[in-house]
Design a protein around this motif. Structure first.
Motif, mmCIF file in Angstrom:
data_model
loop_
_atom_site.group_PDB
_atom_site.id
_atom_site.type_symbol
_atom_site.label_atom_id
_atom_site.label_comp_id
_atom_site.label_asym_id
_atom_site.label_seq_id
_atom_site.Cartn_x
_atom_site.Cartn_y
_atom_site.Cartn_z
ATOM 1 N N UNK A 21 -3.129 -7.537 -3.779
ATOM 2 C CA UNK A 21 -4.234 -8.494 -3.882
ATOM 3 C C UNK A 21 -3.810 -9.885 -3.412
ATOM 4 N N UNK A 22 -2.587 -10.271 -3.761
ATOM 5 C CA UNK A 22 -2.101 -11.597 -3.351
ATOM 6 C C UNK A 22 -1.958 -11.670 -1.838
ATOM 7 N N UNK A 23 -1.473 -10.545 -1.225
ATOM 8 C CA UNK A 23 -1.330 -10.535 0.232
ATOM 9 C C UNK A 23 -2.701 -10.611 0.901
ATOM 10 N N UNK A 66 0.829 -1.197 0.000
ATOM 11 C CA UNK A 66 0.000 0.000 0.000
ATOM 12 C C UNK A 66 0.872 1.259 0.000
ATOM 13 N N UNK A 67 1.960 1.242 0.768
ATOM 14 C CA UNK A 67 2.902 2.372 0.769
ATOM 15 C C UNK A 67 3.500 2.581 -0.620
ATOM 16 N N UNK A 68 3.833 1.464 -1.274
ATOM 17 C CA UNK A 68 4.394 1.552 -2.624
ATOM 18 C C UNK A 68 3.375 2.125 -3.609
ATOM 19 N N UNK A 69 2.101 1.744 -3.451
ATOM 20 C CA UNK A 69 1.049 2.275 -4.327
ATOM 21 C C UNK A 69 0.884 3.776 -4.102
ATOM 22 N N UNK A 115 4.638 -0.277 -12.461
ATOM 23 C CA UNK A 115 4.826 -0.484 -11.022
ATOM 24 C C UNK A 115 3.483 -0.552 -10.294
ATOM 25 N N UNK A 116 2.562 0.304 -10.743
ATOM 26 C CA UNK A 116 1.244 0.320 -10.100
ATOM 27 C C UNK A 116 0.560 -1.038 -10.220
ATOM 28 N N UNK A 117 0.633 -1.627 -11.419
ATOM 29 C CA UNK A 117 0.038 -2.950 -11.639
ATOM 30 C C UNK A 117 0.755 -3.999 -10.784
ATOM 31 N N UNK A 118 2.081 -3.891 -10.729
ATOM 32 C CA UNK A 118 2.877 -4.848 -9.964
ATOM 33 C C UNK A 118 2.523 -4.797 -8.475
ATOM 34 N N UNK A 119 2.467 -3.568 -7.934
ATOM 35 C CA UNK A 119 2.148 -3.430 -6.512
ATOM 36 C C UNK A 119 0.691 -3.804 -6.223
ATOM 37 N N UNK A 120 -0.203 -3.547 -7.186
ATOM 38 C CA UNK A 120 -1.612 -3.915 -7.001
ATOM 39 C C UNK A 120 -1.766 -5.422 -6.924
#
Length: 512
Positions: A487-489, A18-21, A478-483
């Motif tokens: 979601x996986x977490x 979430x911080x990364x997003x 990056x946004x897709x990657x962090x999203x």
């Protein structure tokens, strides 16, 4: 190991992603913000379980406990900042000189029909025409009008140069104030950073604000930047406070600290002016005073000082003062030679009356000196009031004849006479061509250096932007990657929750 260990691992993952997003969103929001450096979250593995110790549980090995956001830092390469500021400094100096030469060229207006060279040529031609028709009032009128036009051209050129010089004096005041403002702003940002960094935070946005101010400062004067630690719990990769020192054109320290990162103080620039000439006679930086000729910190400020003019060894120096001096010397020497030939000739009026030698040109206020000659030259009142006082004839054996135009021809030939222009021996046309030629060479040099330094500056800035700039394509990736990671977490947490539900609600109910 706790049964709820998996929930904590998933929670940490959710918070970190979430911080990364949020950081990615900050980058996207500032994609078009000047001076902004993209930021990233440094992911760090949390400490594994169990920690080594005498009371550690016996397990097959340490188990990972998840991830945390170590710190949010900006992506910046200090070496590229250094290169950019060096090229920005050179560009500031050469662009200032090029702009000054362009303004002077516009005033000198050569070669054109209305320039000094063509106006002089028309004056010489009218004198040659008078030598053929010495008694013709029309020819005399043309000579007078061309003389007036020549004097007015000199007057206008000198006045226009003085006007540009006054504009540069105002510009110097603005530039001086801007430099002082930049130094004060940098010092204020230093203070803000110094109040935050000791608590363990990275003030990324403040770093960007400060670097942008330093970039602008480097355009005016040559500087070096040194990082000073804020102390306390400041991180190793913290930007610290900036100490900024003044450098000369060779990059050597001039012994002046503009912004002190330790004491959090900023110095000030000031300019002093000579009371007699009005030119700059000192550059004051804090407690140091530099002779303008010895102030070698290249940049826009130095270029403007050289354009406006300064005192050096009791002499007036600078682009505009030296151009005015050349014009004054040319006009004074030419006028002396021309008047000398005219006074030795004989006019129609002198043939009919007892009259002292008459000058063709005069100076406003009667000031007969080199300084101010171009601004003060005018056709003498005697010539303005009476065309018959133009001396077209030559005195031979004490006699002169109205049909003689030999002195008018001698006046026209003054253009070819070898004269002494303040140590330079040549004729008036060659002297003026030399002045214009030297200006053209200097203008070409300034234009070339301004263009070259600008290209180098832009090249370095392109490389700097490739490192620090925001790429929307990269940020969306990056946004897709962090999203997906978020979601996986979250899915992982749901799985752990189902396991716990089975343990808590599904176990121990057999046989009831």
């Amino acid at each position: 190991m706790s049964t709820f260990h998996g929930l904590e691992t998933a929670r940490r993952a959710i918070n970190t992603q979430q911080s990364a997003i949020h950081t990615t969103g900050h980058n996207i929001a500032n994609a078009n913000t000047a001076g902004y450096s993209r930021q990233r979250v440094n992911f760090t593995q949390t400490e594994a379980f169990p920690s080594p110790g005498f009371n550690q549980p016996h397990m097959a090995g340490q188990v990972g406990t998840g991830v945390k956001a170590g710190e949010i830092e900006r992506i910046r390469e200090s070496f590229l900042d250094l290169q950019y500021r060096q090229e920005n400094n050179k560009h500031g100096y050469w662009s200032a000189r090029h702009t000054a030469f362009e303004k002077i060229e516009d005033i000198m207006n050569e070669p054109t029909e209305d320039g000094i060279a063509q106006t002089m040529d028309r004056f010489w031609q009218s004198l040659q025409d008078l030598s053929v028709y010495p008694e013709d009032s029309g020819a005399r009128s043309v000579v007078r009008q061309n003389g007036i036009a020549l004097a007015e051209t000199f007057n206008y050129t000198a006045s226009a140069l003085e006007s540009v010089q006054r504009d540069y004096q105002n510009q110097l005041g603005v530039e001086n104030s801007r430099v002082n403002s930049l130094l004060e702003q940098i010092n204020n940002v230093n203070k803000q950073i110094a109040s935050v960094e000791p608590h363990g935070y990275l003030t990324n946005d403040l770093y960007d604000v400060r670097d942008k101010l330093v970039d602008e400062l480097s355009e005016y004067v040559n500087i070096s930047v040194e990082q000073v630690s804020s102390g306390g719990l400041a991180k190793e990769n913290a930007g610290g406070r900036y100490t900024i020192k003044l450098l000369d054109h060779n990059g050597s320290d001039m012994g002046v600290t503009l912004v002190n990162g330790r004491s959090l103080e900023a110095t000030k620039f000031d300019l002093s002016y000579d009371e007699e000439t009005g030119l700059i006679d000192g550059v004051l930086v804090g407690n140091e005073t530099f002779d303008p000729d010895a102030f070698h910190s290249y940049g826009k400020l130095k270029g403007s000082i050289e354009t406006f003019g300064y005192m050096s060894g009791g002499e007036e120096r600078g682009l505009i003062p030296e151009m005015v001096q050349s014009l004054d010397q040319m006009v004074y020497t030419f006028t002396e030679a021309f008047n000398d030939v005219h006074e030795n000739g004989r006019s129609l009026y002198e043939m009919a009356n007892e009259e002292a030698a008459i000058s063709f040109f005069d100076f406003a206020g009667g000031a007969n000196e080199v300084k101010g000659a171009a601004k003060g030259i005018k056709v003498a009142d005697d010539i303005l009031n009476d065309l018959d006082k133009i001396a077209a004839a030559t005195v031979t054996a004490g006699e002169a004849f109205s049909g003689d135009g030999s002195n008018a021809l001698a006046l026209a030939n003054v253009k070819d006479n070898t004269l002494n222009f303040g140590g330079t021996t040549t004729n008036v046309q060659s002297f003026y061509q030399g002045v214009i030629g030297a200006m053209a060479v200097s203008t070409n040099e300034a234009e070339r250096m301004s263009r070259n330094t600008n290209e180098l500056r832009e090249s370095v800035d392109d490389r700097r932007q490739s490192v620090s700039g925001v790429s929307l394509d990269e940020e969306m990736t990056n946004l897709i990657k962090f999203q997906h990671a978020y979601n996986a977490a979250a899915r992982n947490m749901t799985t752990i929750d189902e396991m716990l539900d089975r343990i808590i609600n599904g176990m121990g109910v057999v046989g009831r």
